[in-house]
Design a protein around this motif. Structure first.
Motif, PDB file in Angstrom:
ATOM      1  N   GLY A  41       0.796  -1.229   0.000  1.00 16.00           N
ATOM      2  CA  GLY A  41       0.000   0.000   0.000  1.00 16.00           C
ATOM      3  C   GLY A  41       0.826   1.275   0.000  1.00 16.00           C
ATOM      4  N   GLU A  42       2.141   1.137  -0.012  1.00 19.84           N
ATOM      5  CA  GLU A  42       2.983   2.328  -0.006  1.00 19.84           C
ATOM      6  C   GLU A  42       3.102   2.933  -1.403  1.00 19.84           C
ATOM      7  N   PHE A  43       3.195   4.234  -1.434  1.00 18.07           N
ATOM      8  CA  PHE A  43       3.470   4.932  -2.691  1.00 18.07           C
ATOM      9  C   PHE A  43       4.878   5.481  -2.590  1.00 18.07           C
ATOM     10  N   ILE A  44       5.768   4.901  -3.387  1.00 18.53           N
ATOM     11  CA  ILE A  44       7.179   5.297  -3.356  1.00 18.53           C
ATOM     12  C   ILE A  44       7.495   6.072  -4.627  1.00 18.53           C
ATOM     13  N   CYS A  45       8.142   7.209  -4.485  1.00 18.38           N
ATOM     14  CA  CYS A  45       8.642   7.901  -5.667  1.00 18.38           C
ATOM     15  C   CYS A  45      10.164   7.830  -5.668  1.00 18.38           C
ATOM     16  N   ILE A  46      10.729   7.607  -6.840  1.00 13.93           N
ATOM     17  CA  ILE A  46      12.181   7.634  -6.978  1.00 13.93           C
ATOM     18  C   ILE A  46      12.551   8.860  -7.800  1.00 13.93           C
ATOM     19  N   VAL A  47      13.373   9.717  -7.228  1.00 14.79           N
ATOM     20  CA  VAL A  47      13.844  10.881  -7.985  1.00 14.79           C
ATOM     21  C   VAL A  47      15.369  10.862  -8.015  1.00 14.79           C
ATOM     22  N   GLY A  48      15.920  11.568  -8.967  1.00 15.40           N
ATOM     23  CA  GLY A  48      17.376  11.635  -9.078  1.00 15.40           C
ATOM     24  C   GLY A  48      17.746  12.183 -10.424  1.00 15.40           C
ATOM     25  N   PRO A  49      18.966  12.646 -10.562  1.00 13.72           N
ATOM     26  CA  PRO A  49      19.383  13.203 -11.842  1.00 13.72           C
ATOM     27  C   PRO A  49      19.382  12.116 -12.926  1.00 13.72           C
ATOM     28  N   ARG A 202      -4.943  -0.259  -0.621  1.00 15.87           N
ATOM     29  CA  ARG A 202      -4.194   0.455  -1.645  1.00 15.87           C
ATOM     30  C   ARG A 202      -3.264  -0.486  -2.383  1.00 15.87           C
ATOM     31  N   LYS A 203      -2.986  -0.109  -3.620  1.00 18.81           N
ATOM     32  CA  LYS A 203      -1.956  -0.808  -4.392  1.00 18.81           C
ATOM     33  C   LYS A 203      -0.590  -0.365  -3.874  1.00 18.81           C
ATOM     34  N   THR A 204       0.410  -1.146  -4.162  1.00 18.45           N
ATOM     35  CA  THR A 204       1.771  -0.706  -3.885  1.00 18.45           C
ATOM     36  C   THR A 204       2.288  -0.063  -5.169  1.00 18.45           C
ATOM     37  N   ALA A 205       2.783   1.155  -5.058  1.00 15.56           N
ATOM     38  CA  ALA A 205       3.189   1.862  -6.270  1.00 15.56           C
ATOM     39  C   ALA A 205       4.629   2.355  -6.172  1.00 15.56           C
ATOM     40  N   ASP A 220       4.467   8.458  -0.289  1.00 13.21           N
ATOM     41  CA  ASP A 220       4.629   8.293   1.153  1.00 13.21           C
ATOM     42  C   ASP A 220       6.097   8.476   1.521  1.00 13.21           C
ATOM     43  N   ARG A 221       6.948   7.945   0.643  1.00 15.70           N
ATOM     44  CA  ARG A 221       8.381   8.142   0.839  1.00 15.70           C
ATOM     45  C   ARG A 221       9.009   8.448  -0.514  1.00 15.70           C
ATOM     46  N   VAL A 222       9.986   9.324  -0.518  1.00 10.82           N
ATOM     47  CA  VAL A 222      10.703   9.645  -1.748  1.00 10.82           C
ATOM     48  C   VAL A 222      12.123   9.098  -1.626  1.00 10.82           C
ATOM     49  N   VAL A 223      12.493   8.241  -2.562  1.00 15.14           N
ATOM     50  CA  VAL A 223      13.851   7.711  -2.595  1.00 15.14           C
ATOM     51  C   VAL A 223      14.677   8.639  -3.483  1.00 15.14           C
TER      52      VAL A 223
END
Lengths: 288, 263
Positions: A41-49, A202-205, A220-223
């Motif tokens: 159920g977590e929504f994780i975003c990955i950001v980076g150059p 929730r789905k895990t995204a 929920d968390r940004v990597v």
């Protein structure tokens, strides 16, 4: 997030990926020693150059790429190849140009494992349901080339959901859209993911983006990843209340979180566009 | 495809006809200056010969025979060319093994294998089929391989993440993805096949002394070698051209029906 949390939905342990350049035989380290637990159920975003291995991480979770070292586990089972339990939405949507909206949404249901336990009527109902969900009723018989970018994105989303994956892997799905369409689809994505539903439903995204504001709005968390080699720089917990659609941007924490993440990748972002690092320095001090 | 009303379409056709009509008129004018009994072909005499050949049915049966050979030889080449092309496109091992063989045969013109074909298969339909199949095989194969290689990799990857088997990916993703290129290949192949059959029948006619193996090419040979009739030869040439034009139009129509997403 501590490492002894019981049974994460997805666990990356020491995941490393290096590529061999075909001519020189030189090995490039794309992702180094990445470890991360993701809960149901977590929504994780990955950001980076660009070049930090974001897409490589996603492809390895999808099973399209194999880690050089380390293990990816889903529900305690090692990932060994692609499967419909981990749906992918590609950057350019990867719609079949010879299929209509209806045919694209139903492609996995008709030809792959997701529809095996369904009969024809059930499949068609499921396809119609997801076409409705993304607001494409009336466009079922159009071909992708007849659709706008936003509509294609919806088709890809409906196809992804129709296959019923329990993990959604989204590779910059909104990257190619104009700003307004983007805002609308961010809100829709949160609704479809289940922002207003209890966490267990929730789905895990896992969502890749280069847009920091988008990451803060959704996750929920940004990597935050750094480049050369790609590794996790910091995992930022986004403690904004949900539902966020439409409101989170005005929350006082929003700007603070965006600024914090930007400070983590700013130097590399400047280097990536060939800018002078000294340009970045004064601003860093000002916001520190 | 542009939208035109009936009047505009008629006008467009009219413009296309201007030059041919002028040329034929000039030809007829030149022919009328010749002494009577001259064997030189003239438009009116050609029309008259066309009428004669149609009334005896010999022109129609010769055309049908040639066309039958073309369709059959083309069908054999297409099945083989598409199947092999899909395999070569899908598997690097198959491609690397077959490529040198194919590339070394490709420059050998269909007419260059005629001597061997006649010695092995005789002067009848089997030789004609072999020449047609050989000629049309390469355009189909090469365009199929090209089409497969240009199928968007992302579509294959996306299919794999939907739990679709490799065989289904080949038939449901790679084949339709390569279809525009495959159809282009078959259209080119059909053109080459029609050219090849006429040449093959002409050559086979020489070998068999204008015998019974028929076809429009051999009909031309008879009018050339035995009862010299330039007007009849021109009739045959015109029929060859018109049939080629109709075949091409038919293929374009089929293309539009089969790939509606490329409207």
């Amino acid at each position: 997030m501590s490492d002894n949390t019981p049974s994460p939905k997805l666990r990356l342990s020491g995941v490393t990926k290096s590529f061999l350049a075909p001519r020189t035989g030189l090995s490039t380290l794309a992702v180094a020693e990445m470890s991360l637990d993701i809960q149901t159920g977590e929504f994780i975003c990955i950001v980076g150059p660009s070049g930090c291995g974001k897409s490589t991480v996603l492809n390895m979770i999808a099973g399209l790429d194999v880690p050089t070292a380390g293990v990816i586990q889903k529900d305690g089972q090692a990932v060994t190849g692609p499967g419909a339990d981990r749906g992918v939405m590609f950057q350019d949507y990867a719609l079949m140009p010879w299929q209509t909206v209806e045919g694209n949404v139903g492609f996995g249901l008709r030809h792959g494992t997701p529809g095996q336990h369904l009969n024809k009527t059930q499949r068609n109902q499921r396809i119609a349901h997801f076409i409705d969900l993304v607001g494409l009723r009336g466009s079922e018989h159009k071909y992708p080339h007849q659709l706008s970018g936003g509509m294609r994105q919806r088709v890809a989303l409906a196809r992804l959901l129709a296959n019923g994956p329990d993990i959604l892997l989204l590779d910059e799905p909104l990257g190619a859209l104009d700003a307004q369409t983007r805002l609308i689809l961010q809100a829709e994505l949160l609704r479809i993911w289940g922002e207003t539903a209890p966490v267990t439903e929730r789905k895990t995204a896992i969502f890749i983006t280069h847009d920091i504001e988008e990451a803060v709005l959704l996750a929920d968390r940004v990597v935050v990843m750094s480049t050369n080699p790609g590794r996790v720089r910091e995992v930022v917990t986004i403690d904004l209340p949900r539902p966020r659609a439409g409101k989170a941007r005005t929350h006082p924490r929003f700007g603070v979180l965006v600024e914090h993440i930007w400070s983590l990748i700013r130097d590399e972002a400047y280097r990536a566009i060939g800018g002078d690092e000294s340009l970045a320095k004064p601003t860093e001090e000002a916001t520190a | 495809m542009t939208n035109m009303n009936a009047g505009q379409r008629a006008a467009a056709w009219g413009r296309k006809l201007v030059l041919p009509v002028l040329l034929i008129a000039a030809w007829q004018f030149w022919a009328s200056t010749l002494p009577t009994g001259s064997p030189a072909p003239a438009p009116l005499k050609v029309l008259q010969t066309l009428g004669d050949l149609l009334s005896t049915g010999s022109l129609l049966s010769a055309t049908v025979q040639s066309l039958g050979r073309v369709v059959l030889g083309f069908a054999m080449a297409s099945v083989l060319g598409i199947a092999l092309g899909l395999m070569m496109g899908a598997s690097q091992a198959v491609r690397e093994n077959l490529d040198p063989i194919i590339e070394s045969f490709r420059p050998i013109a269909p007419m260059a294998i005629l001597p061997i074909a006649i010695l092995w298969l005789g002067t009848g339909t089997p030789t004609a089929l072999a020449i047609v199949a050989y000629a049309s095989f390469f355009p189909v194969l090469i365009n199929t391989v090209h089409g497969v290689s240009r199928v968007d990799r992302k579509l294959v990857l996306a299919s794999r993440t939907m739990g679709i088997s490799r065989w289904t990916i080949l038939t449901r993703v790679v084949l339709p993805g390569a279809l525009p290129s495959i159809l282009l290949g078959t259209r080119l192949a059909m053109g080459v096949a029609w050219t090849a059959i006429i040449a093959a029948e002409l050559a086979v006619g020489a070998k068999s002394g204008g015998g019974g193996s028929g076809g429009i090419g051999q009909m031309m040979f008879v009018f050339y070698a035995y009862n010299i009739d330039l007007n009849a030869i021109v009739v045959c040439m015109a029929v060859v051209g018109v049939v080629a034009l109709l075949i091409d139009q038919l293929f374009r129509l089929v293309e539009k029906r089969l790939i509606p997403w490329k409207a």
